[in-house]
Design an enzyme around this catalytic site. Sequence first.
Site, PDB file in Angstrom:
ATOM      1  N   ASP A 158       0.550   5.266   0.039  1.00  0.00           N
ATOM      2  CA  ASP A 158      -0.449   6.299   0.254  1.00  0.00           C
ATOM      3  C   ASP A 158       0.228   7.660   0.331  1.00  0.00           C
ATOM      4  OD1 ASP A 158      -2.557   7.921   1.379  1.00  0.00           O
ATOM      5  OD2 ASP A 158      -3.561   6.023   1.829  1.00  0.00           O
ATOM      6  N   ASP A 199       0.852  -1.174   0.000  1.00  0.00           N
ATOM      7  CA  ASP A 199       0.000   0.000   0.000  1.00  0.00           C
ATOM      8  C   ASP A 199       0.894   1.231   0.000  1.00  0.00           C
ATOM      9  OD1 ASP A 199      -2.062   1.808   0.291  1.00  0.00           O
ATOM     10  OD2 ASP A 199      -2.255   1.506   2.451  1.00  0.00           O
ATOM     11  N   ASP A 203       3.383   1.075   3.345  1.00  0.00           N
ATOM     12  CA  ASP A 203       2.868   0.922   4.708  1.00  0.00           C
ATOM     13  C   ASP A 203       3.154  -0.528   5.135  1.00  0.00           C
ATOM     14  OD1 ASP A 203       1.435   0.463   6.990  1.00  0.00           O
ATOM     15  OD2 ASP A 203      -0.387   1.479   6.320  1.00  0.00           O
TER      16      ASP A 203
END
Lengths: 345, 388
Positions: free
Chosen positions: B112, B110, B296
């Site tokens: 972000d 992930d 992450d």
Amino acid sequence: MLTLGHDEITRYPFLTDAGQYLKDKGFSLSQFGTDPVLKISVEKAFNRIVVATEGKVYNSDLIDGQASKPHVIELEVFSFLLAIVLIKLSGMSTLVKRFALAEARRAESYLKEDLGKASSQSEIDLIKKIIFELSGIEVNKKDDFFTIHVSDYLKQSATFHEREWKLINRHVENGKVFLNSEKIIRLLRKEIGVYISSKINKAPVPEMIPGLETEVKNLISIAKKFTPIFVTTGEYPPCIKHAINVLEKGENLPHSGRFMLATFLLSKGQSVEQIAPLFKNAPDYNERVTLYQLNNLAGNSGSGTQYTCPSCQKLTTQNLCFATSECDNIINPLQFGRKRKYERN
Amino acid sequence: MIILLIHYNLEGSGNMKETDIKFLENAFKKYYFEHSDLIRVPERTIEREFGYQKFNFGMIRHISIKDNKELRLLLMQNIPSDVYCSNAYYSFPDLPMKEKDWKEADLIFDIDAKDLNLSCRENHTISICNNCKEISKNSEHCIKCKSSKLEKKSVACKNCINSSKTEVSKLIEVLTDDLGVIKENIHVYFSGNEGFHVYVYNSDFQTLGSRERSDLADYIMFKGIIPETFGMKKFKPDKNLFPNLDENGWRGRFSKEVFGSKSRRPKIISQLIANGHSSFLKTLDDVSEKIGVKIDPNVTMDIHRIFRLPGSINSKSGLSKILCNDLQKFDPYLESCILNDDSIEITANCPIEFKLKHKKFGPYQNEVVTVPTYAAAYMICKNLATIS
């Protein structure tokens, strides 16, 4: 089963089919309890276990790892096989772990040597096969290095605590980790130990062999020394203190930090109601949500799973670890301040 | 993890008005009806766990779905705000976690924009006070009641997307060059809000547990390094042990970042040695910030999580999670903005201008405006507007 030469059998006795080996040599187990000549093997087997329980590696009669005479081979292999029989007869599982570890370390030194000096293709192939039999892991030679798949490496190294073993501190290329012979064998130590202990665990428990009662009795009393009792100081580890501090100051503690704090305190026996007020100062505090989540972690609701406190390694990755010397190489915050004491007879 | 997702839900759409929910549900239903080609079950469907949320409700998970037909039925019957699917494969995906019998899981990353420490963030972040509901441009305290309990909402930003794309490209390089992942097995999806989800299918890493994935994440982030790995020994450091520019993997990347060129290498190494071992640790931290991939780690090491299903709408934005075939050209504010264009009157309180489908919206100061459904949904999902 691999086809092994004499040297391999003595160096790696656990690769043999024990029952078959004795049969091939024309012996039965009961002879070892009574025959004075064969009794030497029993004494050697007993010592092999005792040395292992002292955390040392059994010093064999091999010269430079090679059997000089046929009877040396027999003694080496018999003492290993009989050690297993004695451990089985004692029924003490703590002995299995310690014996397997010591034997793994013994095998490790031979493997390192064999791997390091293997130069011809057939030598490399044999040692590769032995490693595969022991660990299920494929090792390949590339120039001066040995390579293994990154995924195989990770499965082994994940339990190591020294930072040197983190993947980032290794030469990684095209899905392979490059290691020298020493490191590769060190990496597989646990697998070798697992292989040996599973062999011992799978071996059938024999009937008591007349003549071996004293050895078995002595082993039982040795094994009893290894039942630890734990005492704890009750002080919180630095990561937990830090998390409490952050919350007290009204600063934001990330979700992972809240998870750590809650699971830690739950494991220490605190109740959901005792823990909930800690989160009152959080910028996004909501009593209903906090209680709901705590109850979930405690296993009171949701799936019923009781979550445990994450390992130190995981917390380091999440930037939640603030280790001090007092942490003393623990692997989970729950172990902080715990001292091991052994019962003395 | 169940708890994490419920946490998101209450944060996101917990206090939405009935009329707003009705509007979003209608828009979502139309989307799921008209774009059924976009939202399809993943491979090995029956081994996956599915879950969904409805507006103002908690998470419903531990569901198993057989095929596209069952998925459509679920979407049309429930009109969920969000739909999720596990990256893990189970023998019994619909049983409680302990009894599912975990088999393996795709590797997921992930990335972000909110985790990239970008300076643009404060220009497009809006604060909503949890106490008095006052909406203002990014601030530390509510401008009206001074409370520090603020919810932050960020609106569309090209720089955030470009920086996230750079991280995705860095990740793909490490995955293919270092970790031997085949490029065809890597799929990049826009998350539907401010980042990307990178999936790795059929790799050697499928069976890795959480601990192993955590170490893999550290590798990718360039974290946990000891100075010795880059040649800096504590005692008697040796110049020859420092990495070269032509090396593969992190040693090569480190060289390019720190030395820049072959000619500058000897001088910089002497400097590093002179500065000492502990100063080198600081150098490593600085380099990590620049060349490490900002994923992450919690997402990568969670092997029981359920992820937004590709093709479904993200209720934090009303944008869809979709596959990016050409990452560099991909424009999320055009390609994943798929809700309809029908006009709708809303009361908008969005102090920062944003662009969707090449059209500018805002700033709006608590005013009644008529906008296309996709823009209305975008603002309502972020609590910055409400149906008039």
